[in-house]
Scaffold this active site. Structure first.
Site, mmCIF file in Angstrom:
data_model
loop_
_atom_site.group_PDB
_atom_site.id
_atom_site.type_symbol
_atom_site.label_atom_id
_atom_site.label_comp_id
_atom_site.label_asym_id
_atom_site.label_seq_id
_atom_site.Cartn_x
_atom_site.Cartn_y
_atom_site.Cartn_z
ATOM 1 C CG HIS A 97 -1.975 -1.070 1.129
ATOM 2 N ND1 HIS A 97 -2.980 -1.187 2.045
ATOM 3 C CD2 HIS A 97 -2.188 -2.069 0.221
ATOM 4 C CE1 HIS A 97 -3.768 -2.197 1.720
ATOM 5 N NE2 HIS A 97 -3.289 -2.744 0.626
ATOM 6 C CD GLU A 114 -1.778 3.313 3.473
ATOM 7 O OE1 GLU A 114 -1.611 3.315 2.234
ATOM 8 O OE2 GLU A 114 -2.885 3.182 3.993
ATOM 9 C CB CYS A 149 -6.093 -1.388 5.157
ATOM 10 S SG CYS A 149 -4.311 -1.782 5.187
ATOM 11 C CB CYS A 163 -1.708 0.926 6.186
ATOM 12 S SG CYS A 163 -1.079 0.071 4.704
#
Length: 162
Positions: free
Chosen positions: A85, A87, A113, A116
């Protein structure tokens, strides 16, 4: 002896722009959206920036790990399980640098999510600004529980005003 120096508080560290903070938040979100265009993912392109002391200290977008083929979805258009992802990419990039994400702000195009959110908490990021709400808000709930400041900005509204 001069006494007109400012003492920076923790709040100042995460709101370095004072009253102009909202304008800068919107600009950094637009920059994160532009950065998302680097993603090879077809289903969803996500961009992230980590900002501290008025400087971008890291950036990321969703994609495969270094050295892997730049294909994020399988033949059924399902995201491959090893895709990182945005991040997570930004946080791991700052971890490899001489910078610290302690008290930084994460600007991200989509809400994080759960996995993360855990990385955000552990990295010392104190503020998350995002523009799209993901269908599962478990990550947002965890960040709230950890005391991370969350700011949702509807940038679609900004685009309609241009």
């Amino acid at each position: 002896m001069p006494t007109n120096f400012a003492i920076m508080t923790k709040k100042d560290a995460v709101h370095p722009y004072g009253e102009k903070q909202n304008q800068f938040d919107r600009r950094y979100l637009r920059m994160a959206a532009i950065w998302s265009e680097n993603s090879y993912c077809e289903r969803r392109k996500v961009g992230a920036l980590i900002v501290k002391d008025k400087m971008i200290i890291s950036d990321g977008y969703n994609g495969t790990p270094a050295g892997f083929e730049n294909v994020c979805e399988d033949e059924n258009n399902v995201t491959k399980p090893y895709v990182l992802h945005a991040e997570a990419n930004a946080i791991t990039k700052v971890a490899r640098s001489n910078n610290s994400s302690e008290n930084a702000t994460l600007y991200i195009t989509d809400s994080p999510c759960m996995e993360c959110a855990k990385l955000i908490i552990q990295s010392g990021i104190r503020r998350v600004v995002y523009s799209n709400q993901y269908r599962n808000l478990d990550g947002i709930e965890l960040l709230k529980r950890a005391g991370i400041e969350l700011v949702y900005i509807d940038t679609a509204k900004d685009e309609n005003e241009l």
